[in-house]
Design a protein around this motif. Sequence first.
Motif, PDB file in Angstrom:
ATOM      1  N   LYS A  48      57.678  51.658   6.222  1.00 47.04           N
ATOM      2  CA  LYS A  48      58.332  52.254   7.394  1.00 47.04           C
ATOM      3  C   LYS A  48      57.888  51.553   8.675  1.00 47.04           C
ATOM      4  O   LYS A  48      58.712  51.155   9.498  1.00 47.04           O
ATOM      5  CB  LYS A  48      58.036  53.768   7.479  1.00 47.04           C
ATOM      6  CG  LYS A  48      58.514  54.542   6.253  1.00 47.04           C
ATOM      7  CD  LYS A  48      58.195  56.038   6.329  1.00 47.04           C
ATOM      8  CE  LYS A  48      56.720  56.364   6.277  1.00 47.04           C
ATOM      9  NZ  LYS A  48      56.076  56.003   4.987  1.00 47.04           N
ATOM     10  N   THR A  49      56.568  51.396   8.833  1.00 46.68           N
ATOM     11  CA  THR A  49      56.059  50.741  10.043  1.00 46.68           C
ATOM     12  C   THR A  49      56.495  49.272  10.081  1.00 46.68           C
ATOM     13  O   THR A  49      56.830  48.734  11.148  1.00 46.68           O
ATOM     14  CB  THR A  49      54.525  50.870  10.125  1.00 46.68           C
ATOM     15  OG1 THR A  49      54.192  52.263  10.124  1.00 46.68           O
ATOM     16  CG2 THR A  49      53.985  50.229  11.384  1.00 46.68           C
ATOM     17  N   THR A  50      56.528  48.649   8.920  1.00 47.31           N
ATOM     18  CA  THR A  50      56.969  47.243   8.846  1.00 47.31           C
ATOM     19  C   THR A  50      58.407  47.113   9.356  1.00 47.31           C
ATOM     20  O   THR A  50      58.727  46.222  10.157  1.00 47.31           O
ATOM     21  CB  THR A  50      56.861  46.747   7.388  1.00 47.31           C
ATOM     22  OG1 THR A  50      55.500  46.921   6.959  1.00 47.31           O
ATOM     23  CG2 THR A  50      57.261  45.298   7.250  1.00 47.31           C
ATOM     24  N   ILE A  86      57.595  57.246  16.808  1.00 47.17           N
ATOM     25  CA  ILE A  86      57.021  58.574  16.547  1.00 47.17           C
ATOM     26  C   ILE A  86      56.608  58.646  15.081  1.00 47.17           C
ATOM     27  O   ILE A  86      57.346  58.205  14.204  1.00 47.17           O
ATOM     28  CB  ILE A  86      58.066  59.672  16.876  1.00 47.17           C
ATOM     29  CG1 ILE A  86      58.455  59.579  18.358  1.00 47.17           C
ATOM     30  CG2 ILE A  86      57.543  61.053  16.518  1.00 47.17           C
ATOM     31  CD1 ILE A  86      59.618  60.478  18.761  1.00 47.17           C
ATOM     32  N   ASP A  87      55.405  59.174  14.822  1.00 43.80           N
ATOM     33  CA  ASP A  87      54.934  59.312  13.451  1.00 43.80           C
ATOM     34  C   ASP A  87      54.491  60.758  13.225  1.00 43.80           C
ATOM     35  O   ASP A  87      53.526  61.218  13.832  1.00 43.80           O
ATOM     36  CB  ASP A  87      53.774  58.343  13.205  1.00 43.80           C
ATOM     37  CG  ASP A  87      53.450  58.205  11.726  1.00 43.80           C
ATOM     38  OD1 ASP A  87      53.582  59.205  10.983  1.00 43.80           O
ATOM     39  OD2 ASP A  87      53.072  57.100  11.307  1.00 43.80           O
ATOM     40  N   LEU A  88      55.201  61.457  12.355  1.00 39.70           N
ATOM     41  CA  LEU A  88      54.946  62.889  12.161  1.00 39.70           C
ATOM     42  C   LEU A  88      54.007  63.170  10.989  1.00 39.70           C
ATOM     43  O   LEU A  88      53.842  64.317  10.588  1.00 39.70           O
ATOM     44  CB  LEU A  88      56.284  63.626  11.951  1.00 39.70           C
ATOM     45  CG  LEU A  88      57.302  63.456  13.088  1.00 39.70           C
ATOM     46  CD1 LEU A  88      58.580  64.228  12.768  1.00 39.70           C
ATOM     47  CD2 LEU A  88      56.721  63.917  14.416  1.00 39.70           C
ATOM     48  N   ILE A 114      61.530  57.480  14.034  1.00 43.79           N
ATOM     49  CA  ILE A 114      60.630  58.540  13.582  1.00 43.79           C
ATOM     50  C   ILE A 114      60.213  58.363  12.125  1.00 43.79           C
ATOM     51  O   ILE A 114      61.047  58.402  11.215  1.00 43.79           O
ATOM     52  CB  ILE A 114      61.309  59.916  13.766  1.00 43.79           C
ATOM     53  CG1 ILE A 114      61.770  60.065  15.222  1.00 43.79           C
ATOM     54  CG2 ILE A 114      60.370  61.050  13.365  1.00 43.79           C
ATOM     55  CD1 ILE A 114      62.673  61.260  15.457  1.00 43.79           C
ATOM     56  N   GLU A 115      58.899  58.151  11.899  1.00 40.96           N
ATOM     57  CA  GLU A 115      58.371  58.107  10.531  1.00 40.96           C
ATOM     58  C   GLU A 115      58.087  59.525  10.061  1.00 40.96           C
ATOM     59  O   GLU A 115      57.712  60.371  10.840  1.00 40.96           O
ATOM     60  CB  GLU A 115      57.058  57.294  10.498  1.00 40.96           C
ATOM     61  CG  GLU A 115      57.260  55.836  10.820  1.00 40.96           C
ATOM     62  CD  GLU A 115      56.029  54.983  10.525  1.00 40.96           C
ATOM     63  OE1 GLU A 115      55.463  55.068   9.419  1.00 40.96           O
ATOM     64  OE2 GLU A 115      55.648  54.213  11.426  1.00 40.96           O
ATOM     65  N   TRP A 116      58.227  59.759   8.751  1.00 38.85           N
ATOM     66  CA  TRP A 116      58.061  61.087   8.150  1.00 38.85           C
ATOM     67  C   TRP A 116      59.018  62.088   8.796  1.00 38.85           C
ATOM     68  O   TRP A 116      58.658  63.197   9.166  1.00 38.85           O
ATOM     69  CB  TRP A 116      56.604  61.564   8.254  1.00 38.85           C
ATOM     70  CG  TRP A 116      55.685  60.682   7.472  1.00 38.85           C
ATOM     71  CD1 TRP A 116      54.937  59.637   7.967  1.00 38.85           C
ATOM     72  CD2 TRP A 116      55.461  60.687   6.064  1.00 38.85           C
ATOM     73  NE1 TRP A 116      54.253  59.015   6.936  1.00 38.85           N
ATOM     74  CE2 TRP A 116      54.552  59.640   5.762  1.00 38.85           C
ATOM     75  CE3 TRP A 116      55.931  61.484   5.011  1.00 38.85           C
ATOM     76  CZ2 TRP A 116      54.120  59.370   4.465  1.00 38.85           C
ATOM     77  CZ3 TRP A 116      55.492  61.210   3.724  1.00 38.85           C
ATOM     78  CH2 TRP A 116      54.598  60.167   3.468  1.00 38.85           C
TER      79      TRP A 116
HETATM   80 MG   LIG Z   1      53.657  53.868   8.906  1.00 42.04          MG
END
Ligand SMILES: [Mg+2]
Length: 153
Positions: A48-50, A86-88, A114-116
């Motif tokens: 996801k971050t990648t 954003i990372d939840l 938005i992750e998660w």
């Molecule tokens: Mg990540």
Amino acid sequence: MEIECLPVRMISKSSAETEQIGFKLGAFLRSPAGAKTVLLYGDLGTGKTTLIKGIASAFGIEKRDVGSASYVMVAEYETEPPFYHIDLYRLESHAAVDAAGIWEYIDTGGVAVIEWAERLSGETEKAVKVRISHVAENEREIVIEGIDNNGDD
Ligand SMILES: [Mg+2]
Ligand SMILES: Nc1ncnc2c1ncn2[C@@H]1O[C@H](COP(=O)(O)OP(=O)(O)OP(=O)(O)O)[C@@H](O)[C@H]1O
């Protein structure tokens, strides 16, 4: 407004390829027809971050400046339009998400990625959903789907 040519299913064979897919998505997000929100789904460490590094690079953000937002929760970049990562991950309930003030960044003129996203409590206006899953060590399936919650489709 409909987002056309979606859903799309792709196989990425490296993190560089995932970044390239992200870059193309980022270019779409910057266009006038682009969505304002990207909802990312996928297990720990799927990429996801990648993918977000690639999206962010279409906004002129250096890849090395995009980290795991797990600790920050919201990383804000003063691009045009503004970009929010954003990372939840750490927010375990919908109430915690609401209390964290996440909604201040969504559907407010900037692009929020938005992750998660499964932890998000409510609906966003116009969003792209991205599902990443692990296929093999360096292989991921990426499914990108446009949705329109404006009710005018
Ligand atoms: Mg990540
Ligand atoms: N095809 C690929 N696409 C994306 N990442 C890949 C791929 N192949 C291998 N990887 C590796 O998988 C890892 C993905 O990590 P990343 O931080 O992007 O995942 P994440 O989904 O954001 O994790 P988290 O749930 O912890 O936030 C990296 O180490 C990356 O190099």
